[in-house]
Design a protein around this motif. Sequence first.
Motif, PDB file in Angstrom:
ATOM      1  N   GLN A  82       0.822  -1.204   0.000  1.00 28.61           N
ATOM      2  CA  GLN A  82       0.000   0.000   0.000  1.00 28.61           C
ATOM      3  C   GLN A  82       0.860   1.260   0.000  1.00 28.61           C
ATOM      4  OE1 GLN A  82      -2.543   1.238   3.149  1.00 28.61           O
ATOM      5  NE2 GLN A  82      -1.276   0.403   4.794  1.00 28.61           N
ATOM      6  N   GLY A  83       2.039   1.207   0.655  1.00 25.64           N
ATOM      7  CA  GLY A  83       2.952   2.350   0.615  1.00 25.64           C
ATOM      8  C   GLY A  83       3.456   2.619  -0.790  1.00 25.64           C
TER       9      GLY A  83
ATOM     10  N   GLY B  81       1.797   1.921  -3.632  1.00 31.59           N
ATOM     11  CA  GLY B  81       0.707   2.536  -4.386  1.00 31.59           C
ATOM     12  C   GLY B  81       0.511   4.003  -4.050  1.00 31.59           C
ATOM     13  N   MET B  82       0.636   4.318  -2.765  1.00 34.86           N
ATOM     14  CA  MET B  82       0.437   5.694  -2.324  1.00 34.86           C
ATOM     15  C   MET B  82       1.597   6.595  -2.740  1.00 34.86           C
ATOM     16  SD  MET B  82      -0.917   4.415   1.382  1.00 34.86           S
ATOM     17  CE  MET B  82      -0.855   5.939   2.291  1.00 34.86           C
ATOM     18  N   GLY B  83       2.813   6.157  -2.424  1.00 31.86           N
ATOM     19  CA  GLY B  83       3.980   7.001  -2.652  1.00 31.86           C
ATOM     20  C   GLY B  83       4.335   7.201  -4.111  1.00 31.86           C
ATOM     21  N   VAL B  84       4.141   6.171  -4.926  1.00 33.52           N
ATOM     22  CA  VAL B  84       4.554   6.247  -6.331  1.00 33.52           C
ATOM     23  C   VAL B  84       3.448   6.804  -7.229  1.00 33.52           C
ATOM     24  CG1 VAL B  84       5.326   4.879  -8.327  1.00 33.52           C
ATOM     25  CG2 VAL B  84       6.191   4.354  -6.038  1.00 33.52           C
ATOM     26  N   PHE B  85       2.189   6.434  -6.971  1.00 35.07           N
ATOM     27  CA  PHE B  85       1.117   6.763  -7.913  1.00 35.07           C
ATOM     28  C   PHE B  85       0.118   7.827  -7.426  1.00 35.07           C
ATOM     29  CE2 PHE B  85       2.373   2.352  -8.886  1.00 35.07           C
ATOM     30  CZ  PHE B  85       2.730   2.502 -10.218  1.00 35.07           C
ATOM     31  N   LEU B  86      -0.244   7.810  -6.152  1.00 37.71           N
ATOM     32  CA  LEU B  86      -1.328   8.687  -5.689  1.00 37.71           C
ATOM     33  C   LEU B  86      -0.831  10.014  -5.114  1.00 37.71           C
ATOM     34  CD1 LEU B  86      -3.673   6.017  -4.028  1.00 37.71           C
ATOM     35  CD2 LEU B  86      -3.807   6.984  -6.333  1.00 37.71           C
TER      36      LEU B  86
ATOM     37  N   SER C 100       7.619   3.102   3.707  1.00 39.99           N
ATOM     38  CA  SER C 100       7.569   2.763   2.283  1.00 39.99           C
ATOM     39  C   SER C 100       7.211   3.977   1.437  1.00 39.99           C
ATOM     40  CB  SER C 100       6.555   1.636   2.047  1.00 39.99           C
ATOM     41  OG  SER C 100       6.931   0.464   2.722  1.00 39.99           O
ATOM     42  N   VAL C 101       6.250   4.786   1.915  1.00 44.67           N
ATOM     43  CA  VAL C 101       5.888   6.012   1.196  1.00 44.67           C
ATOM     44  C   VAL C 101       7.113   6.899   1.033  1.00 44.67           C
ATOM     45  CG1 VAL C 101       4.594   8.179   1.339  1.00 44.67           C
ATOM     46  CG2 VAL C 101       3.457   6.015   1.848  1.00 44.67           C
TER      47      VAL C 101
ATOM     48  N   PHE D 146       9.837   5.076  -1.343  1.00 44.36           N
ATOM     49  CA  PHE D 146       9.504   5.031  -2.764  1.00 44.36           C
ATOM     50  C   PHE D 146       9.438   6.428  -3.381  1.00 44.36           C
ATOM     51  CE2 PHE D 146       7.585   0.780  -1.685  1.00 44.36           C
ATOM     52  CZ  PHE D 146       8.483   0.045  -2.444  1.00 44.36           C
ATOM     53  N   GLN D 147       9.018   7.430  -2.600  1.00 49.48           N
ATOM     54  CA  GLN D 147       9.003   8.798  -3.126  1.00 49.48           C
ATOM     55  C   GLN D 147      10.419   9.295  -3.384  1.00 49.48           C
ATOM     56  OE1 GLN D 147       6.536  11.120  -0.366  1.00 49.48           O
ATOM     57  NE2 GLN D 147       4.947  11.190  -1.922  1.00 49.48           N
ATOM     58  N   GLU D 148      11.358   8.874  -2.530  1.00 46.53           N
ATOM     59  CA  GLU D 148      12.744   9.294  -2.710  1.00 46.53           C
ATOM     60  C   GLU D 148      13.434   8.506  -3.817  1.00 46.53           C
ATOM     61  OE1 GLU D 148      14.493  11.767  -1.119  1.00 46.53           O
ATOM     62  OE2 GLU D 148      12.521  12.351  -0.332  1.00 46.53           O
ATOM     63  N   LEU D 149      13.042   7.233  -3.958  1.00 47.62           N
ATOM     64  CA  LEU D 149      13.757   6.338  -4.883  1.00 47.62           C
ATOM     65  C   LEU D 149      13.209   6.380  -6.301  1.00 47.62           C
ATOM     66  CD1 LEU D 149      15.909   4.042  -5.139  1.00 47.62           C
ATOM     67  CD2 LEU D 149      14.052   2.428  -4.710  1.00 47.62           C
ATOM     68  N   LEU D 150      11.874   6.379  -6.445  1.00 41.98           N
ATOM     69  CA  LEU D 150      11.257   6.245  -7.755  1.00 41.98           C
ATOM     70  C   LEU D 150      10.656   7.566  -8.226  1.00 41.98           C
ATOM     71  CD1 LEU D 150       9.432   2.802  -7.391  1.00 41.98           C
ATOM     72  CD2 LEU D 150      11.639   3.267  -8.462  1.00 41.98           C
TER      73      LEU D 150
END
Length: 203
Positions: free
Chosen positions: A18-19, A21-26, A88-89, A92-96
Amino acid sequence: MHSFFRKNGLVLAGGIIQGFGMGVFLFPHSIPSGGAGGLAVLLNYWLDLDMGLALWLVNFSMLVAAIRFLGNSVALWTMVSITMTSFSVYFFQELLHLPVRTLWIDILFGSLFLGAGVGILLREGVSNGGVGVIALIIATYRNTLPGRPLFWINGLIFLLTASIINWQIIIQALLSQWISTKVVDLVCSLEFYGTYTLGMRKK
């Protein structure tokens, strides 16, 4: 011991999914992933807090309700899930950073990952934090699937978020919630009576 490691693995996986989905897409589109996500977006808007930190603060504030109504075990597992989701949010926001973004495709994929992650957690009798705690309480006491109460509670928070930030957000957020809560109910229904009710019993 085997059941502990199995549950721990599923809770960690649910938080990571879920992190993602939230961090990368939403969140890159400021689309709240749910009630907690909506409140996190508002904290980010008002106080310029990092989204991962804001999400963690909102989720942690709901643990009192989890302890009171769902028992200490659920509260502890909820702490694990929300910490993993918030981490995870941030990660993933920092990485992707996707070079090309399409809003409606991001909503679709973000909602699918969000619903899958939340569904795994709820199937294990673990709240995903935030208003998921309230939805889990309702589902526990009414012996029903959590998708519908989750949708309506989140919808009210979306109204507040949209009225402050952007009314277009509510259409996007409600679409995301409709998709993700369908996935939640699909995942939960796989083992609903066998796993879900046992996992949610008060300890």
